[in-house]
Design an enzyme around this catalytic site. Structure first.
Site, mmCIF file in Angstrom:
data_model
loop_
_atom_site.group_PDB
_atom_site.id
_atom_site.type_symbol
_atom_site.label_atom_id
_atom_site.label_comp_id
_atom_site.label_asym_id
_atom_site.label_seq_id
_atom_site.Cartn_x
_atom_site.Cartn_y
_atom_site.Cartn_z
ATOM 1 N N GLU A 33 0.835 -1.204 0.000
ATOM 2 C CA GLU A 33 0.000 0.000 0.000
ATOM 3 C C GLU A 33 0.867 1.251 0.000
ATOM 4 O O GLU A 33 1.826 1.360 0.764
ATOM 5 C CB GLU A 33 -0.889 -0.005 1.246
ATOM 6 C CG GLU A 33 -2.275 0.519 1.015
ATOM 7 C CD GLU A 33 -3.094 -0.403 0.107
ATOM 8 O OE1 GLU A 33 -3.286 -0.037 -1.071
ATOM 9 O OE2 GLU A 33 -3.535 -1.460 0.566
ATOM 10 N N HIS A 34 0.518 2.191 -0.851
ATOM 11 C CA HIS A 34 1.261 3.452 -1.012
ATOM 12 C C HIS A 34 2.691 3.200 -1.481
ATOM 13 O O HIS A 34 3.594 3.987 -1.224
ATOM 14 C CB HIS A 34 1.237 4.276 0.285
ATOM 15 C CG HIS A 34 -0.121 4.813 0.605
ATOM 16 N ND1 HIS A 34 -0.640 5.952 0.030
ATOM 17 C CD2 HIS A 34 -1.096 4.328 1.431
ATOM 18 C CE1 HIS A 34 -1.865 6.157 0.492
ATOM 19 N NE2 HIS A 34 -2.163 5.182 1.333
ATOM 20 N N THR A 35 2.886 2.101 -2.161
ATOM 21 C CA THR A 35 4.181 1.824 -2.797
ATOM 22 C C THR A 35 4.125 2.136 -4.288
ATOM 23 O O THR A 35 5.160 2.276 -4.929
ATOM 24 C CB THR A 35 4.577 0.336 -2.622
ATOM 25 O OG1 THR A 35 3.474 -0.469 -3.056
ATOM 26 C CG2 THR A 35 4.908 0.004 -1.187
ATOM 27 N N ASP A 36 2.908 2.256 -4.835
ATOM 28 C CA ASP A 36 2.810 2.331 -6.304
ATOM 29 C C ASP A 36 3.311 3.647 -6.876
ATOM 30 O O ASP A 36 3.715 3.704 -8.029
ATOM 31 C CB ASP A 36 1.389 1.999 -6.807
ATOM 32 C CG ASP A 36 0.321 2.955 -6.328
ATOM 33 O OD1 ASP A 36 0.551 3.667 -5.329
ATOM 34 O OD2 ASP A 36 -0.757 2.991 -6.952
ATOM 35 N N SER A 67 -26.262 7.620 -14.365
ATOM 36 C CA SER A 67 -25.833 6.579 -13.435
ATOM 37 C C SER A 67 -27.016 6.118 -12.597
ATOM 38 O O SER A 67 -27.692 6.941 -11.960
ATOM 39 C CB SER A 67 -24.733 7.099 -12.504
ATOM 40 O OG SER A 67 -24.497 6.158 -11.471
ATOM 41 N N GLY A 124 -16.744 5.308 -2.226
ATOM 42 C CA GLY A 124 -15.920 5.754 -1.109
ATOM 43 C C GLY A 124 -15.398 4.630 -0.251
ATOM 44 O O GLY A 124 -14.895 4.848 0.851
ATOM 45 N N GLY A 126 -12.913 2.545 -0.988
ATOM 46 C CA GLY A 126 -11.497 2.232 -1.180
ATOM 47 C C GLY A 126 -11.275 1.010 -2.052
ATOM 48 O O GLY A 126 -10.183 0.462 -2.076
ATOM 49 N N SER A 129 -13.707 2.413 -7.085
ATOM 50 C CA SER A 129 -14.824 2.672 -7.992
ATOM 51 C C SER A 129 -14.417 3.680 -9.069
ATOM 52 O O SER A 129 -14.840 3.574 -10.218
ATOM 53 C CB SER A 129 -16.049 3.171 -7.218
ATOM 54 O OG SER A 129 -15.715 4.282 -6.414
ATOM 55 N N ASP A 175 -4.409 0.914 -9.178
ATOM 56 C CA ASP A 175 -5.851 0.670 -9.256
ATOM 57 C C ASP A 175 -6.303 0.427 -10.697
ATOM 58 O O ASP A 175 -7.024 -0.520 -10.992
ATOM 59 C CB ASP A 175 -6.622 1.854 -8.665
ATOM 60 C CG ASP A 175 -6.338 2.045 -7.188
ATOM 61 O OD1 ASP A 175 -5.690 1.166 -6.588
ATOM 62 O OD2 ASP A 175 -6.759 3.076 -6.633
#
EC number: 2.7.1.6
Length: 390
Positions: A33-36, A67, A124, A126, A129, A175
């Site tokens: 996580e938060h490495t990308d 939508s 929302g 995570g 979406s 993502d």
């Protein structure tokens, strides 16, 4: 559901013409996580939850969006001559951003479309979406306009570009890549620095992946997400004065400890530590899975959450309650926050015979502690974005 969506489309936009259908999945990141955006590795998988799109071409330059998830907004009408972000355009800024990014690359969009969207990813949460909607738009444009030279990796990169530069969230590639490139029953071991990747089978003997939605909504654009990225970039520049590296992902834990004092600020030092250690955890976790060592994989997930809570500070009280409850329960192999943070979901690996108890007892305890319900999804790993057969 598709029959219902087709009926809604025809009711809104009229009958006739060829209506094509598409799907792009959400994703859950098992670890990394938060490495990308720090040149490290990630290990996401595509879900069977995602975003569906029904599309019919128009002869003019008008774009009409609807939508099912935001029925109150009704049909939002704009055109290919107005591909700029507007606050009142709300969710339609995501598909518009992808169209803008295609045009910027020289892919000419010469006619408009009527588009209906429905997604079953909680907003929302995570679970990406927004990336799912971006990749969905990418494959719609690729197919509709015959852009055969655009690969699925290109679709992911275009989606990232649109989110960074049209919608203002400085996200990494993970993502969009997971949504575009997913493979059933596999996670993607992706080096975000080179975009080299391999599919690793996710064989969890006697266990399931359970996602728990804290129902705390977040918006990464408005959160400290961009701040974290800036802190890491500054830390990288400081480290580069002491050691020859291109990204934080280039460092081992030992190398980081040797040179960390080059980072002048203690907060930035913590941020960089997470990026370096999380990258190494991800590499070890994939190796553990290849060796069928699910227990070690779970321990690394737990360590990941601790780092995200203490060093990267992207967790929150509700998420920590869910993770603490899960990690204390027998039959839970590992549990951590997943996604950008500041709310959203946890991902846990839970032994099959514990799943019902996990949902029941954690659901009750969470409601007692925070005053609202959590949602639970026992998920399957699915394929990436695709056109659906009629």
């Amino acid at each position: 559901m598709m029959t219902q969506l087709m009926e809604t489309f025809q009711k809104l936009y009229g009958e006739g013409g060829e209506i094509r259908t598409y799907f792009a999945p959400g994703r859950v990141n098992l670890i990394g996580e938060h490495t990308d955006y720090n040149g490290g590795h990630v290990f996401p998988c595509a879900l069977t939850l995602g975003t569906y799109g029904l599309v019919r071409e128009r002869e003019d330059r008008v774009l009409r969006f609807y939508s099912v998830n935001f029925e109150r907004m009704g049909v939002v009408e704009t055109s290919l001559d107005d591909l700029v972000p507007h606050k009142e355009a709300s969710w339609t800024n995501y598909p518009k951003g992808v169209m803008w990014a295609f045009e910027k690359r020289g892919y000419h969009l010469d006619h408009g479309m009527d588009i209906l969207i429905w997604g079953n990813i909680p907003n929302g949460s995570g679970l990406s979406s927004s990336a799912s909607l971006e990749v969905l738009t990418g494959i719609i444009l690729k197919d509709t306009f015959g852009f055969d030279q655009v690969s699925m990796v290109d679709v992911a990169l275009i989606g990232q570009d649109s989110e960074n530069n049209f919608n203002g969230c400085n996200c990494g590639i993970m993502d969009q890549f997971a949504s575009a490139m997913g493979k059933k029953d596999h996670a993607i071991f992706l080096d975000t620095n080179t975009l080299k990747y391999e599919y690793a089978p996710v064989i969890l003997k006697d266990a399931k992946i359970v996602i728990t939605n804290s129902k705390v909504k977040h918006s990464l654009v408005d959160s400290a997400y961009n701040d974290r990225r800036q802190e890491c970039e500054t830390a990288l520049h400081e480290l580069q004065q002491a050691v020859e590296i291109q990204t934080l992902g280039d460092l081992t834990e030992e190398e980081f400890e040797m040179h960390k004092n080059a980072i002048k600020d203690p907060v930035r030092q913590k941020r960089a530590k997470h990026a370096v250690y999380e990258n190494q955890r991800t590499i070890r976790a994939v190796e553990a899975l290849k060796n069928n060592d699910v227990e070690l994989f779970g321990k690394l997930m737990n360590a990941s959450h601790k780092s995200l809570r203490e060093d990267y500070e992207v967790s929150c009280e509700e998420i920590d309650i869910l993770v603490d409850l899960a990690q204390a329960m027998p039959g839970v192999v590992g549990s951590r926050i997943t996604g950008g943070g500041f709310g959203g979901c946890t991902v846990s690996i839970v032994k099959n015979d514990t799943v019902d108890e996990f949902i029941d007892s954690i659901g009750k305890a969470y409601q007692e502690k925070v005053g609202h319900e959590a949602e639970f999804y026992v998920v399957d790993i699915g394929d990436g974005a695709r056109k659906l057969e009629q």
